[in-house]
Design a protein around this motif. Structure first.
Motif, PDB file in Angstrom:
ATOM      1  N   PRO A 184      61.843 104.445 -24.033  1.00 32.12           N
ATOM      2  CA  PRO A 184      62.348 103.743 -22.854  1.00 32.12           C
ATOM      3  C   PRO A 184      62.992 104.733 -21.890  1.00 32.12           C
ATOM      4  O   PRO A 184      63.791 105.575 -22.298  1.00 32.12           O
ATOM      5  N   VAL A 185      62.627 104.674 -20.615  1.00 32.58           N
ATOM      6  CA  VAL A 185      63.148 105.613 -19.626  1.00 32.58           C
ATOM      7  C   VAL A 185      63.874 104.914 -18.487  1.00 32.58           C
ATOM      8  O   VAL A 185      64.405 105.577 -17.592  1.00 32.58           O
ATOM      9  N   GLY A 186      63.885 103.588 -18.510  1.00 36.25           N
ATOM     10  CA  GLY A 186      64.556 102.869 -17.443  1.00 36.25           C
ATOM     11  C   GLY A 186      64.491 101.380 -17.668  1.00 36.25           C
ATOM     12  O   GLY A 186      64.040 100.912 -18.722  1.00 36.25           O
ATOM     13  N   ARG A 187      64.928 100.640 -16.653  1.00 38.40           N
ATOM     14  CA  ARG A 187      64.899  99.190 -16.730  1.00 38.40           C
ATOM     15  C   ARG A 187      64.423  98.622 -15.402  1.00 38.40           C
ATOM     16  O   ARG A 187      64.667  99.182 -14.339  1.00 38.40           O
ATOM     17  N   ARG A 188      63.735  97.500 -15.511  1.00 45.04           N
ATOM     18  CA  ARG A 188      63.165  96.829 -14.347  1.00 45.04           C
ATOM     19  C   ARG A 188      63.754  95.430 -14.236  1.00 45.04           C
ATOM     20  O   ARG A 188      63.928  94.736 -15.238  1.00 45.04           O
ATOM     21  N   ILE A 189      64.044  95.029 -13.009  1.00 43.44           N
ATOM     22  CA  ILE A 189      64.502  93.666 -12.756  1.00 43.44           C
ATOM     23  C   ILE A 189      63.304  92.778 -12.449  1.00 43.44           C
ATOM     24  O   ILE A 189      62.546  93.026 -11.508  1.00 43.44           O
ATOM     25  N   ARG A 190      63.131  91.751 -13.268  1.00 45.85           N
ATOM     26  CA  ARG A 190      62.132  90.713 -12.999  1.00 45.85           C
ATOM     27  C   ARG A 190      62.831  89.585 -12.264  1.00 45.85           C
ATOM     28  O   ARG A 190      63.863  89.072 -12.715  1.00 45.85           O
ATOM     29  N   ARG A 191      62.274  89.191 -11.122  1.00 48.81           N
ATOM     30  CA  ARG A 191      62.908  88.163 -10.295  1.00 48.81           C
ATOM     31  C   ARG A 191      62.094  86.884 -10.308  1.00 48.81           C
ATOM     32  O   ARG A 191      60.877  86.902 -10.123  1.00 48.81           O
ATOM     33  N   ILE A 192      62.775  85.770 -10.519  1.00 51.94           N
ATOM     34  CA  ILE A 192      62.141  84.452 -10.505  1.00 51.94           C
ATOM     35  C   ILE A 192      62.879  83.589  -9.486  1.00 51.94           C
ATOM     36  O   ILE A 192      64.095  83.400  -9.585  1.00 51.94           O
ATOM     37  N   VAL A 193      62.151  83.080  -8.486  1.00 51.02           N
ATOM     38  CA  VAL A 193      62.731  82.234  -7.442  1.00 51.02           C
ATOM     39  C   VAL A 193      62.253  80.807  -7.667  1.00 51.02           C
ATOM     40  O   VAL A 193      61.043  80.538  -7.703  1.00 51.02           O
ATOM     41  N   ARG A 194      63.185  79.904  -7.838  1.00 54.85           N
ATOM     42  CA  ARG A 194      62.853  78.500  -8.087  1.00 54.85           C
ATOM     43  C   ARG A 194      63.497  77.613  -7.027  1.00 54.85           C
ATOM     44  O   ARG A 194      64.570  77.924  -6.504  1.00 54.85           O
ATOM     45  N   HIS A 195      62.840  76.486  -6.759  1.00 55.58           N
ATOM     46  CA  HIS A 195      63.429  75.461  -5.903  1.00 55.58           C
ATOM     47  C   HIS A 195      64.367  74.614  -6.747  1.00 55.58           C
ATOM     48  O   HIS A 195      63.981  74.126  -7.814  1.00 55.58           O
ATOM     49  N   ARG A 196      65.575  74.437  -6.296  1.00 57.18           N
ATOM     50  CA  ARG A 196      66.511  73.577  -7.017  1.00 57.18           C
ATOM     51  C   ARG A 196      66.080  72.126  -6.821  1.00 57.18           C
ATOM     52  O   ARG A 196      65.730  71.703  -5.726  1.00 57.18           O
TER      53      ARG A 196
END
Length: 269
Positions: free
Chosen positions: A68-80
């Motif tokens: 492991p050399v780093g970290r990635r942000i996974r983004r999830i956009v939802r309608h409330r």
């Protein structure tokens, strides 16, 4: 790179993944695609639409050394409000000002979530409609000032641009945006013709989501291999997202350099 008898770049080794990589200090198989941490925050658009945005941190592996050399942000956009909210609000896309604000808040919340360490690479998402404008690039750069460049490298994973923008426009944007400690990853659709066109974008890294690429068998891997080869010829680094762990060695053999592994479910043998 060597393979056990009967295995090769188009066929995974018939041994357990944990056993084959245990000497390299690889984590348990179940942890490859697991999110390290996550957070959710509310967001209200200019049209008063309520959204819920979730950020989840995932480990990024360098495939050649399998570390492991780093970290990635996974983004999830939802309608409330779920499906009912979608019907009420129709299918209007978000405005550019909304995308820019989402990217700014993603940058701020994502860096707080990750707390980058020495020499670590962190990957955060951004929309093409944000980075394609001078104002958008400035807003992201300002939000990223809290990132201490001496502690590692910040990479912005741009989505939505490779499929719609001319390669020359992508190259110009990358040239304006990149610095010694700030880089750009172009997130592209899994399309071999697109991969070849992106050679003119001169990106330092391309990213392909393998969740929609069939790579469950040796027969299906042939097409995946051709896609990897084309993408690798267009950029010096290639990040595969949701790659099945058993195909790691085959992927690196044809040019993939980094991966975020798909989360695997345990199987009883």
């Amino acid at each position: 790179m060597t393979y056990p008898p009967g295995a090769g770049p188009t066929e995974p080794a018939k041994v357990s993944f944990d056993e084959s990589h245990s000497a390299r200090g690889a984590p348990d198989r179940r942890a490859y695609g697991a999110a390290c941490e996550s957070l959710t925050f509310p967001f209200v658009t200019r049209a008063r639409r309520e959204l819920s945005i979730t950020l989840a941190a995932q480990p990024v592996y360098e495939l050649d050394r399998f570390v492991p050399v780093g970290r990635r942000i996974r983004r999830i956009v939802r309608h409330r409000g779920g499906e009912a909210a979608l019907v009420t609000m129709g299918h209007r896309t978000l405005e550019t000002v909304d995308l820019k604000r989402i990217d700014q808040q993603t940058m701020a919340h994502g860096l707080d979530l990750l707390h980058p360490t020495l020499d670590e690479t962190v990957v955060l998402p951004a929309f093409w409609r944000t980075v394609a404008t001078t104002q958008g690039r400035f807003a992201l750069a300002y939000a990223g000032l809290q990132f201490d460049g001496r502690r590692g490298t910040l990479l912005v994973e741009v989505t939505g641009g490779p499929e719609t923008a001319p390669p020359e426009a992508l190259a110009e944007t990358i040239a304006h945006f990149e610095t010694q400690k700030l880089g750009v990853i172009l997130h592209m659709a899994p399309d071999i013709d697109l991969a070849r066109r992106l050679a003119d974008a001169r990106a330092g890294c391309l990213a392909i989501d393998f969740a929609s690429v069939d790579h469950d068998s040796s027969r299906s891997w042939a097409a995946a291999e051709a896609l990897i080869t084309a993408a690798r010829e267009s950029a010096p680094r290639l990040l595969l997202l949701n790659l099945r762990p058993e195909w790691a060695r085959a992927a690196v053999a044809v040019g993939a350099t980094h991966a975020v592994f798909a989360q695997m479910t345990a199987r009883t043998v």
